[in-house]
Design a protein around this motif. Structure first.
Motif, short mmCIF file in Angstrom:
data_model
loop_
_atom_site.label_atom_id
_atom_site.label_comp_id
_atom_site.label_asym_id
_atom_site.label_seq_id
_atom_site.Cartn_x
_atom_site.Cartn_y
_atom_site.Cartn_z
N ASN A 93 0.83 -1.21 0.00
CA ASN A 93 0.00 0.00 0.00
C ASN A 93 0.86 1.26 0.00
O ASN A 93 0.61 2.19 -0.76
N GLY A 120 -2.50 -2.86 8.73
CA GLY A 120 -3.94 -3.02 8.89
C GLY A 120 -4.53 -1.64 9.11
O GLY A 120 -3.84 -0.64 8.89
N ARG A 124 -2.67 -0.67 12.86
CA ARG A 124 -2.41 -2.07 13.24
C ARG A 124 -1.52 -2.74 12.19
O ARG A 124 -1.32 -2.23 11.11
N LEU A 127 0.26 -9.14 9.37
CA LEU A 127 1.38 -10.08 9.31
C LEU A 127 1.44 -10.69 7.92
O LEU A 127 0.41 -11.09 7.38
N LEU A 135 -1.47 -7.49 -2.23
CA LEU A 135 -1.48 -6.67 -3.43
C LEU A 135 -2.23 -5.36 -3.21
O LEU A 135 -3.13 -5.27 -2.38
N ASP A 178 -13.38 -7.21 6.16
CA ASP A 178 -12.85 -8.55 6.39
C ASP A 178 -13.41 -9.56 5.40
O ASP A 178 -14.61 -9.56 5.11
N LYS A 185 -11.33 -15.09 9.99
CA LYS A 185 -10.78 -14.11 9.04
C LYS A 185 -9.76 -14.76 8.11
O LYS A 185 -8.82 -15.40 8.57
N LEU A 189 -8.95 -5.86 3.89
CA LEU A 189 -8.70 -4.79 2.91
C LEU A 189 -8.35 -3.49 3.63
O LEU A 189 -8.86 -3.23 4.72
N LEU A 190 -7.48 -2.75 3.01
CA LEU A 190 -7.08 -1.45 3.56
C LEU A 190 -7.07 -0.43 2.44
O LEU A 190 -6.32 -0.55 1.48
N ILE A 207 -5.21 -5.39 -0.65
CA ILE A 207 -5.89 -6.64 -0.31
C ILE A 207 -4.85 -7.64 0.20
O ILE A 207 -3.83 -7.87 -0.45
N ASP A 210 -4.96 -14.64 3.12
CA ASP A 210 -4.18 -15.74 3.67
C ASP A 210 -4.42 -16.96 2.80
O ASP A 210 -5.53 -17.50 2.77
N ILE A 222 -4.32 -14.73 17.65
CA ILE A 222 -5.24 -14.58 16.51
C ILE A 222 -5.39 -15.87 15.69
O ILE A 222 -6.25 -15.97 14.83
N SER A 226 -8.41 -17.08 12.79
CA SER A 226 -7.93 -16.86 11.42
C SER A 226 -7.93 -18.19 10.66
O SER A 226 -7.80 -19.25 11.26
C1 BT5 Z 1 -7.07 -5.34 7.84
O1 BT5 Z 1 -6.92 -4.50 8.91
O2 BT5 Z 1 -7.66 -6.38 7.84
C2 BT5 Z 1 -6.44 -4.80 6.56
C3 BT5 Z 1 -5.42 -5.75 6.00
C4 BT5 Z 1 -4.88 -5.22 4.69
C5 BT5 Z 1 -3.64 -5.94 4.29
C6 BT5 Z 1 -3.19 -5.60 2.91
S1 BT5 Z 1 -1.89 -6.61 2.35
C7 BT5 Z 1 -1.61 -5.62 0.99
C8 BT5 Z 1 -1.77 -4.19 1.48
N1 BT5 Z 1 -0.54 -3.67 1.98
C9 BT5 Z 1 -0.62 -3.39 3.30
O3 BT5 Z 1 0.31 -2.93 3.99
N2 BT5 Z 1 -1.86 -3.70 3.75
C10 BT5 Z 1 -2.71 -4.18 2.69
P1 BT5 Z 1 -7.66 -4.67 10.31
O4 BT5 Z 1 -9.13 -4.85 10.11
O5 BT5 Z 1 -7.20 -3.49 11.09
O6 BT5 Z 1 -7.10 -6.00 10.91
C11 BT5 Z 1 -5.81 -6.07 11.44
C12 BT5 Z 1 -5.79 -7.18 12.48
O7 BT5 Z 1 -5.91 -8.45 11.84
C13 BT5 Z 1 -4.49 -7.25 13.27
O8 BT5 Z 1 -4.53 -6.39 14.37
C14 BT5 Z 1 -4.45 -8.72 13.66
O9 BT5 Z 1 -5.26 -8.96 14.80
C15 BT5 Z 1 -5.12 -9.42 12.50
N3 BT5 Z 1 -4.12 -9.93 11.53
C16 BT5 Z 1 -2.90 -9.46 11.24
N4 BT5 Z 1 -2.32 -10.15 10.25
C17 BT5 Z 1 -3.21 -11.11 9.90
C18 BT5 Z 1 -3.20 -12.13 8.91
N5 BT5 Z 1 -2.20 -12.32 8.06
N6 BT5 Z 1 -4.30 -12.92 8.84
C19 BT5 Z 1 -5.35 -12.76 9.67
N7 BT5 Z 1 -5.42 -11.80 10.61
C20 BT5 Z 1 -4.36 -10.98 10.71
#
Ligand code: BT5
Length: 324
Positions: A93, A120, A124, A127, A135, A178, A185, A189-190, A207, A210, A222, A226
């Motif tokens: 991002n 996130g 947040r 991982l 992507l 989500d 989960k 998306l961000l 996006i 996993d 988590i 997940s």
């Molecule tokens: C999200 O935030 O769900 C948004 C995730 C967006 C990731 C994509 S990857 C490509 C692009 N580049 C980036 O840097 N980001 C986007 P949120 O609703 O705030 O959820 C975050 C929370 O999900 C964390 O605090 C963890 O509890 C949990 N989490 C972290 N990594 C995870 C993972 N790989 N799978 C499942 N849960 C996860």
């Protein structure tokens, strides 16, 4: 690249085998060069056997996303006309936002195998071990800023539809960002934006899905909430066609969005797992409980509180409490 051409010819071969002579002739290079490329391919993780009088054959494909493989047969109008692949970035991002501010074309995609600072919402962390999808897409819609949250919903519709079509897994969407499977989960998306006072300049839709990681890669707290697509499907997933499908669905749903947002909202309602449930929505230091009744034309969640009043919530984290 000649190496990619050799790979393609080997993959396309009906018998599996292609002789060194044929490869050399098709590429207009010497057999020694072919051999050098085969060695390089082995070095990057491919299993390639050489059988006398038959030729070369691929015996193992490493789980690595290849640009040529993703782009092969990708028939999108806008999304992914330009794709940048990286083995490792801080955040796709962040990189896509930088590219967008330097003028990257709408539809430009940034993909990485792993992120060292995946983001996130609300600061947040996301991982980002290897084996998943990370992507981001640059969008330049001509919309007012208050409509921007709809693009998160559009992205969720596209991602969930792609997973449903490609893997026949019943992916659902939990408001607002989500991707859920079996109540857990599987992606998020961000959306980030750069804006004039009231119009969007550009948006980056990120996006994370996993896919093939071992769930043990996630911290214990988590892990139980997940899941991964491969855990749900019961087999390892070839990520290139999945990326292609996600880009194809994004291409489609972005066009739908530009023509008529209401069509995206209707599909979102069909795929969502939030509405009709009693939910707790937390954010900004407080939690609201109520019945998730609907979403409005700006993508806000409409909650019916216990005193029967309605409340629109623009952002927050939803916990599903129980069904209707
Ligand atoms: C999200 O935030 O769900 C948004 C995730 C967006 C990731 C994509 S990857 C490509 C692009 N580049 C980036 O840097 N980001 C986007 P949120 O609703 O705030 O959820 C975050 C929370 O999900 C964390 O605090 C963890 O509890 C949990 N989490 C972290 N990594 C995870 C993972 N790989 N799978 C499942 N849960 C996860």
């Amino acid at each position: 690249m000649q190496k990619d051409d050799i790979l393609r010819l080997l993959m396309e071969s009906k018998t599996g085998f292609v002789s060194g002579e044929e490869l050399a002739a098709k590429l207009g290079i010497s057999r020694t060069m072919v051999w050098k490329h085969i060695k390089a391919l082995r070095g990057s993780g491919f299993g390639i056997e050489a059988v006398p009088s038959q030729g070369y054959r691929i015996t193992m494909v490493p789980d690595v996303l290849r640009k040529s493989e993703v782009e092969q047969g990708l028939r999108t109008k806008l999304i992914g006309k330009e794709i940048h692949f990286y083995p490792e970035v801080a955040s796709t991002n962040t990189l896509a936002m930088e590219m967008a501010s330097r003028g990257a074309a709408e539809g430009t995609v940034v993909i990485a195998e792993t992120q060292t600072g995946g983001k996130g919402r609300l600061g947040r962390k996301w991982l980002s071990p290897r084996g998943n999808l990370y992507l981001s897409v640059v969008l330049r819609p001509n919309i007012p800023t208050h409509k921007a949250p709809l693009l998160t919903l559009m992205g969720a519709v596209a991602a969930a539809s792609a997973i449903r079509k490609h893997l026949e897994l019943p992916a659902g969407i939990k408001w607002p960002n989500d991707i859920f499977l079996s109540g857990k989960k599987a992606g998020g998306l961000l959306t980030e934006m750069s804006a004039e006072p009231d119009r969007v300049k550009h948006i980056v839709l990120g996006i994370g899905v996993d896919v093939n990681m071992d769930l043990k890669e996630l911290p214990a707290e988590i892990r139980p909430i997940s899941t991964t697509l491969s855990a749900e499907a019961g087999e390892k997933i070839d990520r290139s066609p999945l990326v292609r499908r996600i880009l194809t669905e994004l291409d489609r749903w972005y066009q739908v969005f530009l023509k008529n947002e209401a069509d995206v909202l209707r599909e979102w309602e069909r795929l969502n797992i939030t509405l009709g449930n009693r939910v707790a929505v937390s954010g900004g230091g407080r939690t609201l409980e109520g019945l998730a009744q609907g979403i409005d034309s700006e993508g806000r969640l409409i909650l019916e509180l216990d005193d029967d009043s309605l409340r629109q919530v623009a952002a927050g984290d939803v916990t599903l409490l129980k069904g209707r």
